[in-house]
Design a protein around this motif. Structure first.
Motif, mmCIF file in Angstrom:
data_model
loop_
_atom_site.group_PDB
_atom_site.id
_atom_site.type_symbol
_atom_site.label_atom_id
_atom_site.label_comp_id
_atom_site.label_asym_id
_atom_site.label_seq_id
_atom_site.Cartn_x
_atom_site.Cartn_y
_atom_site.Cartn_z
ATOM 1 N N UNK B 296 23.134 22.536 43.768
ATOM 2 C CA UNK B 296 23.701 23.873 43.603
ATOM 3 C C UNK B 296 24.061 24.441 44.962
ATOM 4 N N UNK B 297 23.150 24.236 45.928
ATOM 5 C CA UNK B 297 23.402 24.728 47.274
ATOM 6 C C UNK B 297 24.653 24.112 47.863
ATOM 7 N N UNK B 302 30.371 23.987 49.521
ATOM 8 C CA UNK B 302 31.757 23.576 49.288
ATOM 9 C C UNK B 302 32.706 24.766 49.287
ATOM 10 N N UNK B 303 32.196 25.932 48.904
ATOM 11 C CA UNK B 303 33.055 27.123 48.843
ATOM 12 C C UNK B 303 32.737 28.097 49.973
ATOM 13 N N UNK B 433 27.070 26.876 36.442
ATOM 14 C CA UNK B 433 27.384 28.297 36.634
ATOM 15 C C UNK B 433 28.045 28.543 37.991
ATOM 16 N N UNK B 434 27.453 27.982 39.039
ATOM 17 C CA UNK B 434 27.999 28.224 40.379
ATOM 18 C C UNK B 434 29.395 27.627 40.514
ATOM 19 N N UNK B 435 29.605 26.430 39.928
ATOM 20 C CA UNK B 435 30.943 25.832 39.982
ATOM 21 C C UNK B 435 31.945 26.746 39.289
ATOM 22 N N UNK B 456 36.535 21.141 46.664
ATOM 23 C CA UNK B 456 36.114 21.196 45.267
ATOM 24 C C UNK B 456 36.072 19.791 44.683
ATOM 25 N N UNK B 457 37.114 19.041 44.975
ATOM 26 C CA UNK B 457 37.193 17.673 44.488
ATOM 27 C C UNK B 457 35.983 16.871 44.993
ATOM 28 N N UNK B 458 35.707 17.071 46.250
ATOM 29 C CA UNK B 458 34.606 16.337 46.869
ATOM 30 C C UNK B 458 33.278 16.643 46.160
ATOM 31 N N UNK B 459 33.070 17.908 45.890
ATOM 32 C CA UNK B 459 31.829 18.331 45.245
ATOM 33 C C UNK B 459 31.719 17.739 43.843
#
Lengths: 445, 461
Positions: B296-297, B302-303, B433-435, B456-459
């Motif tokens: 989640x972290x 990533x953002x 949720x975080x995504x 985002x893709x990477x995550x």
């Protein structure tokens, strides 16, 4: 079960002879389960091809909704005959589940027998009175063993259990109990009062069902007598009903722990979507307001966050782990209250003990998370901050998780009530406060 | 249940070895005596047992959990122990022996009467949590060509030692289970009838290897007072009684509630009562969740560009995460319990899933609306409040789906659905949720850059 397809086929072919021979192999409980998987019309067909005795037993096992459907769609006289064979507590349970109009239909089937039920219906469903049946066996204390055995053989067909025989005085007050075992083994001419047990375990008619089930379990009884304030015998609760109660109460505890308000069982059929949402909403709303406060805490430290955005990466792990430990502690204490295993009810002692557990969990996880933080972010001090916050968080979590259920219990509330969401919300506020304070202090932000 | 002053009085009588004590103890229920005993110091407990008949003492000892019986036995001489053991039912002796060091059990076993020795030997070999480990061999059986009056005589004669006399099992010469009769049917039948004319041939029985939870469910489902245990060739080996089934049910319920909260089930032993033991049971799931939460972290990481450009986004991480977690756990509780009580079956499963998802949608709309309003009042930013509200709505629907589908999937894969614990679900829900939150805000707040899309893709990969 592939049998259901076979049964459906037989029903559609209207092959009643074959159906009859197939169903003969089934236990009534299994037939009832089959019926729940069939459509209404199919189950009606199936039911009509049952023998009368089997039909009575099957009827006792199916859900109230189907019971009502079947009773009101059967031929009137047959339905009347069936319902009179049902045990009084089953009929009372059925009536309790129905809407007014449906209730009237069933009452009209009962005819004058309905007056026997009115008393049973007057007790709340989750009390001893609501769970009891009036089909028990009671004999006067002067009766001789032989006479009692003969009488018993006569009465045995209708009684819910004949394995305990209750002994009453001339006023109907409960004075003793004999097991069928004692009765069979006793010399024929002794009056019952000479060999009955006088220390009778019993419950008051208003006692909560959970307590009744616990007593039955504790003493390993097959049934427990129910009396009023004057000790007059009113009915009995049998062990199979107690098992049902245990299951229901466990369900209730699990659902309440997760913050659902549920007064009855899990119902997959007739509950509307709004009702489903509504019973989960109150605690969720409370949690939303609480978590907005958590947001305010972050707001207060937003300058720190702006300096080191990486601080936000550890918000999830701190929040979650606190919630997890709190939920674990709440589950343990709620369950040990329910099973009566809790050694002491003292809040202070239990919270202190849990604090010990919390410190261990906190230290182990704190070290671990600090190491991961260091590896990920390459900053020793940040690792230290996250580790300290974690240790503190989990210790408090264990204490709060133990504290609330015990508090509810002490003030006479159900300990399972929404301990999960409540504890989690409070923890999140405290945890974030500690996290950011530690961060500003150690990282000198 | 006993009034406090009675308890004090009884303690006083026993500890002073008064004559009254024997009389009082003889009239008390074994469960009540056990309760008083649990408050007595070790070393003094033997005084109680010395004042009871061996059969009463055996009943009292049976009231204790097997691991609690050991310290009591330690206080007594071996001769005293043997006398009590002779009066205990075999299934309880087996439970006790399983807690003892092998040498001690072996030496006690050898001093028991020969017929018990053989039975115990074979019972001790059975797995603890199966029908075989739970059953007792003290039951009443008759042959199918006996008459009703002969059968009643048998019950009178052998009934004293039997665990229950309310069911009488009918067997052939090789002890194959042929039928069953309740005592009720026996005493109401004409005395000269043959047993095979009145017995039920459709007997509900369990296999000796069947899991104890299954056995308890069968007893509850058919409302039985006992269920016969047979081997693969249908030979009757023993019975499991309803009181044992209730205990199993309680144990399994406790296990379910604990598993739901992410506590590893473990045999309750003296060890699990120490603080370190209690901690150990809880660590496994905490580790798993900790790893998940780091994921989640890394979603936030990533953002982090988005977050840097608008720190206020961080203020709503707690409310979204916590609400999602709660809704997920609620759905999980409904699903796990529905499976455990067999309320969920093939026919209604789809209805259940769609019903709960719609309910989740409704919760999403309500909570989304409320949180959007709160966000607006606090930050006076319409775009931000739209982003938070919409994220709440979507993530709650996802949370209820995850809460329901994961345990059902486990069930399908034959994993105990209760293993999908609340913490586990919360962790998965947080990642989702975080995504959702950051994706929605990125689009809505118009700060999308190719850079972020790449991250985002990477995550997600």
């Amino acid at each position: 079960m592939n049998n259901i397809e076979e049964i459906q086929e037989l029903l559609h072919e209207k092959n009643h002879d074959k159906l009859y021979t197939v169903l003969e192999q089934y236990h009534p409980v299994d037939i009832a389960q089959l019926m729940e998987e069939l459509s209404q019309d199919e189950s009606m067909d199936l039911f009509s091809s049952l023998e009368f005795d089997t039909a009575v037993q099957v009827l006792g096992e199916i859900d109230s909704y189907r019971k009502h459907f079947i009773l009101t769609n059967l031929e009137y006289n047959y339905a009347r005959k069936l319902i009179r064979e049902m045990s009084a507590d089953d009929v009372a349970d059925l009536l309790g589940d129905l809407k007014d109009e449906e209730k009237r239909q069933i009452l009209s089937l009962l005819g004058e027998n309905k007056y026997d039920l009115i008393e049973l219906l007057s007790y709340a469903r989750n009390t001893a009175g609501g769970r009891m049946t009036t089909e028990y066996i009671a004999f006067p204390k002067e009766m001789k063993a032989k006479e009692a055995l003969d009488k018993l053989a006569e009465l045995a067909v209708d009684a819910e259990t004949i394995y305990y025989i209750y002994v009453v005085d001339s006023e109907g007050r409960l004075v003793g109990v004999v097991s069928l075992r004692d009765l069979i083994l006793a010399p024929e001419n002794t009056p019952i009062e000479d060999f009955m047990q006088t220390d009778v375990k019993k419950v008051n008619v208003l006692q909560e069902q959970e307590e009744v089930a616990r007593l039955i379990q504790k003493y390993g009884f097959l049934a427990l007598p129910v009396v009023d304030d004057d000790n007059v015998l009113l009915g009995i609760v049998t062990v199979d009903d107690a098992m049902t109660v245990v299951e229901e109460e466990t369900t209730e505890d699990i659902l309440k722990l997760s913050g659902s308000n549920v007064d009855e069982d899990i119902d997959v059929g007739q509950v509307s979507i709004w009702t489903r949402a509504k019973r989960r909403l109150p605690w969720i709303l409370l949690c939303i307001f609480g978590e907005i406060i958590s947001g305010r805490v972050i707001d207060d430290f937003s300058s720190a966050l702006q300096t080191i955005v990486a601080l936000s990466f550890f918000i999830p792990v701190l929040m979650d782990m606190g919630g997890n430990v709190g939920t674990q502690s709440a589950a343990i204490v709620v369950r040990s209250i329910a099973t009566g295993e809790l050694k002491t009810l003292s809040i202070a002692k239990n919270v202190l003990r849990e604090a010990g557990v919390g410190i261990i969990l906190g230290l182990v996880n704190g070290l671990l998370v600090a190491a991961i933080t260091y590896v990920w972010q390459g900053k020793v001090l940040l690792g230290l901050v996250v580790g300290i916050a974690m240790t503190f968080n989990l210790t408090i979590a264990a204490m709060l998780g133990t504290f609330f259920p015990l508090l509810w219990y002490k003030i006479g509330q159900d300990p399972a009530v929404a301990s999960g969401p409540l504890v989690t919300t409070i923890l999140d506020i405290l945890g974030l406060l500690v996290y950011f304070s530690t961060a500003t202090w150690i990282l000198k932000l | 249940v006993l009034p406090k002053k009675d308890v004090l009085l009884i303690k006083h009588f026993v500890l002073n070895k008064s004559d009254e004590a024997q009389k009082i103890l003889a009239n008390l229920h074994p469960a009540d005596i056990a309760q008083i005993l649990s408050e007595i110091k070790n070393g003094n407990k033997k005084l109680f047992f010395q004042m009871m008949t061996s059969s009463k003492a055996a009943e009292v000892l049976e009231e204790f959990e097997p691991y609690d019986r050991l310290p009591i036995i330690e206080e007594m001489t071996e001769a005293e122990t043997i006398k009590i053991l002779e009066n205990m039912s075999v299934d309880e002796i087996v439970d006790l022996f399983q807690q003892m060091p092998t040498a001690q059990a072996e030496s006690l076993l050898r001093k028991l009467p020969k017929e018990d020795y053989e039975v115990l030997r074979s019972l001790l070999k059975m797995a603890d949590d199966t029908a075989g480990g739970l059953m007792t061999t003290d039951y009443v059986y008759i042959y199918s060509d006996a008459t009703v009056s002969e059968a009643i005589n048998d019950v009178r004669q052998f009934g004293h030692k039997a665990e229950t006399i309310y069911y009488i099992y009918v067997v052939d010469e090789k002890k194959h289970l042929k039928g069953v009769l309740s005592l009720r049917e026996l005493i109401t039948a004409p005395r000269d009838k043959k047993i095979h004319e009145i017995m039920h041939t459709n007997v509900v029985a369990v296999n000796v290897d069947q899991d104890q939870e299954e056995v308890a469910k069968i007893i509850s489902r058919y409302s039985l007072l006992a269920v016969p245990v047979v081997n693969d060739s249908n030979r009757l080996l023993g019975i499991v009684t309803v009181d044992d089934a209730m205990e199993v049910m309680e144990e399994e319920n406790t296990e379910d509630i604990h598993k739901m909260a992410g506590i590893t089930p473990e045999e309750d032993t003296a060890f699990s009562r120490t603080i370190w033991g209690a901690s150990k049971k809880r660590l496994l799931w905490l580790f798993i969740c900790l790893m998940g939460d780091m994921l989640s972290g890394s979603v936030i990481d990533g953002f982090s560009h988005v977050l840097e450009s608008m720190v206020a986004l961080a203020f709503f991480i707690p409310v979204l995460m916590a609400t999602g977690g709660n809704v997920g756990t609620q759905s999980l509780a409904l699903a796990v319990r529905g499976i455990a009580t067999e309320k969920l079956n093939r026919k209604n499963i789809l209805k259940f899933i769609s019903g709960e998802t719609l309910a989740g949608g409704q919760l999403g709309v309500i909570c989304g609306g409320i949180v959007a309003l709160l966000t607006y009042l606090w930050q006076r930013d319409a775009q931000l409040s739209l982003a938070v509200g919409l994220s709440m709505c979507i993530s709650l629907i996802l949370a209820s789906l995850i809460g329901i589908l994961v345990p059902l999937l486990f069930r399908l894969l034959n994993i105990d659905p209760a293993v999908a614990s609340g913490p586990f679900i919360t962790t998965i829900v947080d990642i989702s949720t975080l995504s959702v939150y950051f994706t929605v805000s990125t689009y809505l707040l118009d700060v999308l850059s190719s850079n972020i899309a790449g991250t985002l893709k990477e995550v997600l990969v």
